[in-house]
Design a protein around this motif. Structure first.
Motif, short mmCIF file in Angstrom:
data_model
loop_
_atom_site.label_atom_id
_atom_site.label_comp_id
_atom_site.label_asym_id
_atom_site.label_seq_id
_atom_site.Cartn_x
_atom_site.Cartn_y
_atom_site.Cartn_z
N VAL A 80 -7.93 -16.77 -28.37
CA VAL A 80 -8.20 -18.03 -29.51
C VAL A 80 -8.30 -19.18 -28.80
CG1 VAL A 80 -7.12 -19.29 -31.45
CG2 VAL A 80 -6.45 -16.77 -31.26
N VAL B 288 -9.37 -23.21 -29.57
CA VAL B 288 -9.22 -24.35 -30.70
C VAL B 288 -9.96 -25.41 -29.88
CG1 VAL B 288 -8.03 -25.89 -31.90
CG2 VAL B 288 -7.33 -23.43 -31.87
N PRO C 222 -10.29 -24.05 -34.84
CA PRO C 222 -10.41 -23.05 -34.33
C PRO C 222 -11.96 -22.72 -34.21
CG PRO C 222 -8.74 -22.51 -36.07
CD PRO C 222 -9.71 -23.96 -36.05
N PRO D 169 -11.85 -16.15 -35.81
CA PRO D 169 -11.36 -16.95 -34.79
C PRO D 169 -10.64 -16.05 -33.72
CG PRO D 169 -9.75 -16.80 -36.57
CD PRO D 169 -11.00 -16.15 -37.04
N GLN E 82 -1.54 -18.47 -40.67
CA GLN E 82 -2.44 -17.94 -39.58
C GLN E 82 -1.42 -18.19 -38.18
OE1 GLN E 82 -6.15 -20.26 -40.21
NE2 GLN E 82 -6.89 -18.16 -40.04
N LEU F 242 -2.94 -18.49 -34.39
CA LEU F 242 -3.67 -19.55 -34.00
C LEU F 242 -2.49 -20.95 -33.42
CD1 LEU F 242 -6.25 -20.31 -36.81
CD2 LEU F 242 -6.41 -18.79 -35.15
N GLN G 1 -3.58 -24.13 -31.08
CA GLN G 1 -3.30 -25.38 -31.66
C GLN G 1 -2.53 -26.10 -31.05
OE1 GLN G 1 -5.10 -26.30 -34.15
NE2 GLN G 1 -5.79 -25.24 -35.60
#
Length: 562
Positions: free
Chosen positions: A17, A19, A29, A36, A342, A345, A349
């Protein structure tokens, strides 16, 4: 930190992932084929190109020999045989990181200015060096490294707004597609985090839950038509290989649907549609989830935190969507888990959030196993960490710290010392308990990326404080110890001369002014430069990687001591 755009990459076992933050506000994302989640898979195709993600997965249907679905699991191997070619593991990982950086530059309209990479908390210097080496091959200079549970804790407390008072600990439960990780992290003041303990399973993730559904289908169809079922489990043609991929895709989709519905239909190639209920799936999944819950409980115990004292339970990873995960954890720990829409993520993040807030990255904790205690054993250097499949890690009331700082250009001075510390140096300085050992180590602190407070009794009781740090390039580590008194320092000198056949020499310098330097080989494989202080019981060991020499270490030591 350098500014925008900034990129956080969570390089995962099954998926990666990324971001990106390219304007003020939160990060977004990146999407890869409208998702993503970028599969971490790589493929060497017939033209010797490294394909990544779904391109690699599609190519594998025609050329499975060139396919590696889980490169993160190969981090300890120097090379991988793909399509008849030996490819370096850093190059394989670099292909994934390059895809992320390229997409970020495309979206932002310019190359990223800073990159934060996350990694398992238990990864030692060698694995982190592989990651940073891969980043360099991908054109990413000087990435910041942050342990995954720390990034998750930053996200939940900063973006999600969970209040965790200073001194309180939280649990980060990370059940991803390929692995399970659990960590106990503690809030240090208003600005920091400590990783108290971590553990995990390399063989338990979402894929194992997909397999439960495939097993259910096998029980239904195999005896009915064994030859046809064999085409799905041991494909010999391109058609059968595609159908096997379809079967596993259907199993994964059914598992995800069962998180929302009481039943799911599964299209089984060659057979038709079979219905799987949530009740039968949860019955099969319960032992796997119980394994993760039991490990979570034992990790809390090693961290010295009772379940009732934990300030939060954060769920990370897509597989935590299974309702049974939160239910079993709540029932066992008595803590209501924090769940978000989610969970895949969270780590990426959190990495971007940490960078945006000018967090100085924390030093990842080091796996350590104490040797058996004997009467008055000689104090000795810590050997390089030899990783097994997964090691439990616990450091009681100590560990690593993540702190807010003004930036790399800000220097801090204390009344006691005139040697300036930058933001990273100030963070590392805060790990030390005694002012005397901190002063002995001070010249090193700006240029090491992780400092961990180790158990003082590990080396036979001669040590009152022990801190280990890793060089910024991951190729060396340095260990600082405060011994009980001058006699123990003299015993330490003698042990290195006699026990390790070290080459002693006196030296004069600035930090300290004089002492003994002894060059030797630990276990006849790892070069070490030991030094101490004539006027105190402070000692140090600078240790290099396997195959290096003390001559190669000498300039590193001299630049900081003499």
């Amino acid at each position: 930190m350098n500014g925008l755009p900034r990129l956080g990459i969570d390089f995962g076992t099954s998926h990666t992932v990324a971001v990106c933050q390219w304007r003020d506000g939160g990060g977004q994302p990146l999407l890869f084929d409208a998702s993503p989640l970028l599969p971490s898979a790589v493929l060497v195709d017939s033209q010797r190109r490294l394909l990544v993600g779904r391109d690699a997965q599609r190519g594998a249907r025609a050329d499975p020999a060139g396919f590696e679905p889980y490169p993160k699991r190969r981090v300890d191997e120097g090379t991988i045989l793909l399509g008849g070619a030996e490819i370096g593991v850093p190059d394989v990982i670099a292909a994934v990181l390059h895809r992320c950086a390229g997409e970020a530059a495309r979206v932002a309209g310019r190359p990223v200015a800073e990159v934060v990479l996350t990694h398992p908390a238990a990864w030692g210097p060698r694995r982190r060096a592989v990651l940073t080496g891969a980043a360099a091959r991908a054109g990413i200079d000087a990435p910041v490294l942050i342990p995954e549970p720390v990034a998750a804790a930053v996200y939940f407390t900063t973006v999600h707004g969970v209040r965790v008072p200073p001194g309180a600990a939280v649990v980060v439960y990370d059940l991803g597609a390929g692995t399970f990780d659990v960590a106990v992290v503690r809030r240090e003041g208003e600005t920091g985090w400590s990783v108290l303990a971590c553990d995990g399973f390399d063989d338990l993730g979402g894929a194992e839950f997909d397999e439960l559904i495939v097993d259910r289908l096998r029980d239904r169809f195999r005896d009915q038509d064994p030859e046809t079922w064999r085409r799905l489990t041991d494909p010999t043609t391109a058609t059968d290989l595609r159908e096997r991929t379809t079967l596993w895709d259907e199993a994964r989709a059914a598992k995800e649907q069962l998180s929302r519905n009481s039943a799911a239909g599964v299209h089984v190639p060659f057979y038709g549609v079979e219905v799987v209920t949530r009740e039968e799936f949860e019955l099969a999944a319960r032992p796997l989830i119980e394994r993760t819950v039991n490990l979570t409980v034992s990790t809390l115990e090693r961290a010295g935190v009772s379940p009732g004292a934990a300030a939060g339970l954060f769920l990370v990873g897509g597989s935590t969507r299974m309702p049974q995960v939160a239910t079993q954890l709540h029932r066992r720990l008595g803590i209501a888990p924090t769940v978000i829409e989610q969970p895949e993520l969270v780590v990426a993040q959190g990495a971007v959030t940490a960078a945006a807030a000018a967090f100085v990255p924390p030093p990842p904790i080091q796996p350590h196993a104490a040797p058996p205690q004997v009467s008055n054993p000689p104090e000795r250097p810590a050997p390089p960490r030899k990783r097994r499949r997964r090691l439990a890690v616990a450091i009681a009331a100590a560990g690593t710290a993540l702190v807010l700082a003004g930036g790399a250009a800000v220097y801090f001075l204390t009344d006691r010392e005139s040697f300036p510390l930058n933001a990273i140096g100030q963070t590392n300085h805060g790990v030390f308990e005694s002012a005397e050992l901190a002063a002995f180590a001070r010249p090193w602190l700006n240029e090491v990326t992780n400092c961990n407070r180790m158990g003082p009794g590990i080396y036979g009781g001669t040590v009152t404080e022990y801190v280990q740090c890793t060089g910024s390039d991951g190729s060396w580590n340095v260990q600082f110890r405060a011994l009980t008194d001058i006699s123990q320092r003299d015993a330490s000198r003698q042990h290195r001369k006699v026990g390790y056949q070290g080459r002693p020499q006196s030296y004069t310098g600035e930090r300290p002014e004089s002492g003994q330097r002894i060059d030797y080989m630990y276990e006849q494989q790892y070069p070490v430069i030991y030094w101490d202080d004539d006027t105190s019981a402070m000692v140090g060991d600078l240790q290099g990687d396997l195959g290096a020499t003390t001559e190669e270490l000498a300039p590193i030591w001299a630049a900081r001591v003499t």
